[in-house]
Design a protein around this motif. Structure first.
Motif, PDB file in Angstrom:
ATOM      1  N   GLY A 113       5.099 -12.522  -6.625  1.00  0.00           N
ATOM      2  CA  GLY A 113       4.609 -12.122  -6.166  1.00  0.00           C
ATOM      3  C   GLY A 113       3.978 -12.470  -4.776  1.00  0.00           C
ATOM      4  N   LYS A 114       4.066 -14.171  -4.672  1.00  0.00           N
ATOM      5  CA  LYS A 114       3.464 -15.406  -3.842  1.00  0.00           C
ATOM      6  C   LYS A 114       4.887 -15.694  -2.496  1.00  0.00           C
ATOM      7  CE  LYS A 114       0.713 -18.842  -6.569  1.00  0.00           C
ATOM      8  NZ  LYS A 114       0.613 -19.394  -6.776  1.00  0.00           N
ATOM      9  N   PRO A 115       5.937 -15.502  -2.465  1.00  0.00           N
ATOM     10  CA  PRO A 115       6.534 -14.895  -1.312  1.00  0.00           C
ATOM     11  C   PRO A 115       6.524 -13.389  -0.841  1.00  0.00           C
ATOM     12  CG  PRO A 115       7.932 -16.309  -3.845  1.00  0.00           C
ATOM     13  CD  PRO A 115       6.866 -15.353  -4.234  1.00  0.00           C
ATOM     14  N   PHE A 116       6.599 -12.459  -2.091  1.00  0.00           N
ATOM     15  CA  PHE A 116       6.641 -10.868  -1.297  1.00  0.00           C
ATOM     16  C   PHE A 116       5.682 -10.784  -1.085  1.00  0.00           C
ATOM     17  CE2 PHE A 116       6.149  -6.641  -1.413  1.00  0.00           C
ATOM     18  CZ  PHE A 116       6.944  -6.358  -1.704  1.00  0.00           C
ATOM     19  N   LYS A 117       3.923 -11.207  -0.703  1.00  0.00           N
ATOM     20  CA  LYS A 117       3.039 -11.015  -0.784  1.00  0.00           C
ATOM     21  C   LYS A 117       3.448 -12.027   1.359  1.00  0.00           C
ATOM     22  CE  LYS A 117      -1.484 -10.933  -0.009  1.00  0.00           C
ATOM     23  NZ  LYS A 117      -1.888 -11.620   1.409  1.00  0.00           N
ATOM     24  N   GLU A 118       4.130 -12.906   1.291  1.00  0.00           N
ATOM     25  CA  GLU A 118       4.663 -13.330   2.508  1.00  0.00           C
ATOM     26  C   GLU A 118       5.106 -12.292   3.744  1.00  0.00           C
ATOM     27  OE1 GLU A 118       6.709 -16.761   2.247  1.00  0.00           O
ATOM     28  OE2 GLU A 118       5.057 -17.962   1.392  1.00  0.00           O
ATOM     29  N   LEU A 119       6.339 -11.923   3.323  1.00  0.00           N
ATOM     30  CA  LEU A 119       6.369 -10.849   3.175  1.00  0.00           C
ATOM     31  C   LEU A 119       5.209  -9.311   3.715  1.00  0.00           C
ATOM     32  CD1 LEU A 119       9.466  -9.856   4.510  1.00  0.00           C
ATOM     33  CD2 LEU A 119       9.884  -8.485   2.291  1.00  0.00           C
ATOM     34  N   LEU A 120       4.655  -8.861   2.674  1.00  0.00           N
ATOM     35  CA  LEU A 120       3.881  -7.589   2.858  1.00  0.00           C
ATOM     36  C   LEU A 120       3.154  -8.211   4.554  1.00  0.00           C
ATOM     37  CD1 LEU A 120       2.403  -5.743   1.711  1.00  0.00           C
ATOM     38  CD2 LEU A 120       0.548  -7.143   0.401  1.00  0.00           C
ATOM     39  N   ASP A 121       1.987  -9.680   4.617  1.00  0.00           N
ATOM     40  CA  ASP A 121       1.303 -10.144   5.148  1.00  0.00           C
ATOM     41  C   ASP A 121       2.149  -9.993   6.585  1.00  0.00           C
ATOM     42  OD1 ASP A 121      -0.418 -10.061   3.261  1.00  0.00           O
ATOM     43  OD2 ASP A 121      -0.318 -12.566   3.527  1.00  0.00           O
ATOM     44  N   THR A 122       3.497  -9.409   6.691  1.00  0.00           N
ATOM     45  CA  THR A 122       4.217  -9.388   8.489  1.00  0.00           C
ATOM     46  C   THR A 122       5.237  -8.188   8.534  1.00  0.00           C
ATOM     47  OG1 THR A 122       6.081 -10.480   7.293  1.00  0.00           O
ATOM     48  CG2 THR A 122       4.447 -12.464   8.527  1.00  0.00           C
ATOM     49  N   ASN A 123       5.434  -8.106   8.157  1.00  0.00           N
ATOM     50  CA  ASN A 123       6.663  -6.252   7.699  1.00  0.00           C
ATOM     51  C   ASN A 123       5.526  -5.587   8.045  1.00  0.00           C
ATOM     52  OD1 ASN A 123       8.444  -4.428   7.008  1.00  0.00           O
ATOM     53  ND2 ASN A 123       9.636  -6.011   7.283  1.00  0.00           N
ATOM     54  N   ILE A 124       5.186  -4.832   8.685  1.00  0.00           N
ATOM     55  CA  ILE A 124       4.126  -3.061   8.716  1.00  0.00           C
ATOM     56  C   ILE A 124       5.418  -2.195   7.459  1.00  0.00           C
ATOM     57  CG2 ILE A 124       5.286  -2.281  10.883  1.00  0.00           C
ATOM     58  CD1 ILE A 124       2.571  -1.758   9.934  1.00  0.00           C
ATOM     59  N   ASP A 125       6.955  -2.242   7.523  1.00  0.00           N
ATOM     60  CA  ASP A 125       7.377  -1.000   7.482  1.00  0.00           C
ATOM     61  C   ASP A 125       6.777  -1.314   5.157  1.00  0.00           C
ATOM     62  OD1 ASP A 125       8.812   0.508   9.260  1.00  0.00           O
ATOM     63  OD2 ASP A 125      10.263  -1.053   9.008  1.00  0.00           O
ATOM     64  N   VAL A 126       6.688  -2.894   4.987  1.00  0.00           N
ATOM     65  CA  VAL A 126       6.482  -3.079   3.967  1.00  0.00           C
ATOM     66  C   VAL A 126       4.817  -3.099   3.918  1.00  0.00           C
ATOM     67  CG1 VAL A 126       5.700  -5.314   1.930  1.00  0.00           C
ATOM     68  CG2 VAL A 126       8.411  -4.906   3.861  1.00  0.00           C
ATOM     69  N   GLN A 127       4.021  -3.001   4.285  1.00  0.00           N
ATOM     70  CA  GLN A 127       2.626  -2.341   4.031  1.00  0.00           C
ATOM     71  C   GLN A 127       2.361  -0.861   3.832  1.00  0.00           C
ATOM     72  OE1 GLN A 127       0.599  -4.061   7.628  1.00  0.00           O
ATOM     73  NE2 GLN A 127       1.508  -7.029   7.484  1.00  0.00           N
ATOM     74  N   LYS A 128       3.237  -0.221   5.176  1.00  0.00           N
ATOM     75  CA  LYS A 128       3.161   1.161   4.107  1.00  0.00           C
ATOM     76  C   LYS A 128       3.671   1.368   3.300  1.00  0.00           C
ATOM     77  CE  LYS A 128       4.709   5.542   6.552  1.00  0.00           C
ATOM     78  NZ  LYS A 128       5.975   5.695   7.002  1.00  0.00           N
ATOM     79  N   PHE A 129       4.570   0.468   2.404  1.00  0.00           N
ATOM     80  CA  PHE A 129       5.174   1.251   1.412  1.00  0.00           C
ATOM     81  C   PHE A 129       4.647   0.508   0.465  1.00  0.00           C
ATOM     82  CE2 PHE A 129       8.226  -0.239  -2.378  1.00  0.00           C
ATOM     83  CZ  PHE A 129       8.200   0.779  -2.880  1.00  0.00           C
ATOM     84  N   MET A 130       3.433  -0.193   0.358  1.00  0.00           N
ATOM     85  CA  MET A 130       2.638  -0.900  -1.006  1.00  0.00           C
ATOM     86  C   MET A 130       1.433   0.531  -0.362  1.00  0.00           C
ATOM     87  SD  MET A 130       3.843  -2.949  -2.246  1.00  0.00           S
ATOM     88  CE  MET A 130       3.064  -4.000  -3.704  1.00  0.00           C
ATOM     89  N   PHE A 131       0.684   0.781   0.670  1.00  0.00           N
ATOM     90  CA  PHE A 131      -0.221   1.484   0.163  1.00  0.00           C
ATOM     91  C   PHE A 131       0.204   2.873  -0.555  1.00  0.00           C
ATOM     92  CE2 PHE A 131      -2.619   4.610   2.668  1.00  0.00           C
ATOM     93  CZ  PHE A 131      -3.388   4.211   2.561  1.00  0.00           C
ATOM     94  N   GLU A 132       1.059   3.129   0.326  1.00  0.00           N
ATOM     95  CA  GLU A 132       1.641   4.461  -0.355  1.00  0.00           C
ATOM     96  C   GLU A 132       1.989   4.447  -1.781  1.00  0.00           C
ATOM     97  OE1 GLU A 132       5.707   5.660   1.319  1.00  0.00           O
ATOM     98  OE2 GLU A 132       4.222   6.616   3.511  1.00  0.00           O
ATOM     99  N   VAL A 133       2.611   3.500  -2.640  1.00  0.00           N
ATOM    100  CA  VAL A 133       2.963   2.901  -3.804  1.00  0.00           C
ATOM    101  C   VAL A 133       1.764   2.847  -4.766  1.00  0.00           C
ATOM    102  CG1 VAL A 133       3.527   1.465  -5.951  1.00  0.00           C
ATOM    103  CG2 VAL A 133       4.957   2.026  -4.135  1.00  0.00           C
ATOM    104  N   THR A 134       0.360   1.908  -4.153  1.00  0.00           N
ATOM    105  CA  THR A 134      -0.325   1.670  -4.735  1.00  0.00           C
ATOM    106  C   THR A 134      -2.159   3.048  -4.568  1.00  0.00           C
ATOM    107  OG1 THR A 134      -0.644  -0.471  -3.664  1.00  0.00           O
ATOM    108  CG2 THR A 134      -3.388   0.436  -4.600  1.00  0.00           C
ATOM    109  N   GLN A 135      -1.349   3.799  -3.542  1.00  0.00           N
ATOM    110  CA  GLN A 135      -2.448   5.359  -3.502  1.00  0.00           C
ATOM    111  C   GLN A 135      -2.022   5.856  -4.239  1.00  0.00           C
ATOM    112  OE1 GLN A 135      -2.091   7.670   0.078  1.00  0.00           O
ATOM    113  NE2 GLN A 135      -4.080   8.448   0.143  1.00  0.00           N
TER     114      GLN A 135
END
Length: 226
Positions: A113-135
């Motif tokens: 989770g921690k390395p992935f969180k670093e990527l999540l904080d900087t990549n808009i495509d990852v953020q969008k995907f994670m939002f959709e999965v969580t939703q």
């Protein structure tokens, strides 16, 4: 196995192919494959951040449990599904007590989770995907809450059996009364009484560890009543 992991990441994470080589290496190097047996806990409310759980094969269930031992399934995960709620480091301001368990023997890719969180904080495509999965998963949880609050157990059990029929593509369902109770947030005794009533009404036939649907049309009529 390593090749399988890379293929799975590429096929299951829509953003993966758009990442830079450095970003791909970050995910690949911070992930590993683990095997779990049926009934084995993968994540519980007593653990710290497990990471993202990606199902290579098998079935998982996410559930909540009470102090008395009663359980209710919130959602299930199938091949190529991703569970983000097992990665509590993503949601430091949220408090939730969930468990993740293998329903059958399963192979999983666990992404730290921690390395992935670093990527999540900087990549808009990852953020969008994670939002959709969580939703999506939160919508499933709200659906479970709606069922428990507004629908009778008779309705929920009939709908559950119909869902199992379509899932397994068979009128014969190999499952215990206790497993159904855990999925529906009830007790084994209550589920057994309701199933015996269904059997008396010629809707199902009960055998040890197995339920055979006899009249699916009448089951569907019950599930459509509410």
């Amino acid at each position: 196995m390593c090749e399988n992991k890379e293929i799975l990441l590429n096929e299951s994470l829509p953003f993966f192919k758009y990442l830079s080589k450095q970003e791909k290496d970050l995910i690949y190097n911070s992930s590993h494959i683990e095997e779990y047996h049926s009934g084995e806990l993968i994540y519980s409310k007593y653990q710290s951040c497990t990471g993202l759980v990606l199902v290579a094969n098998g079935i998982l269930r996410s559930f909540m449990s009470s102090l008395s031992g009663k359980e209710i399934t919130l959602f299930k995960l199938f091949e190529k599904d991703l569970c983000v709620l097992s990665s509590s480091c993503f949601y430091q301001n949220l408090s939730y007590d969930i468990n993740l368990q293998a329903v059958e023997n399963s192979s999983l890719v666990i992404i730290d989770g921690k390395p992935f969180k670093e990527l999540l904080d900087t990549n808009i495509d990852v953020q969008k995907f994670m939002f959709e999965v969580t939703q999506s998963k939160l919508s499933e949880i709200m659906g479970v809450l709606e069922q428990v609050v507004f629908f009778s157990l008779e309705h929920r059990l009939s709908e559950y059996l119909i869902e199992q029929y379509y899932l397994k593509n068979s009128l014969k369902i190999d499952i215990t009364h206790e497993a159904i109770a855990n999925d529906l947030g009830s007790s084994r005794e209550v589920i057994s009484r309701m199933l015996k009533r269904f059997e008396k009404d010629n809707l199902v036939k009960l055998n040890r560890g197995c339920i055979t649907i006899i009249n699916i049309k009448d089951l569907q009529a019950i599930s459509n009543k509410n």
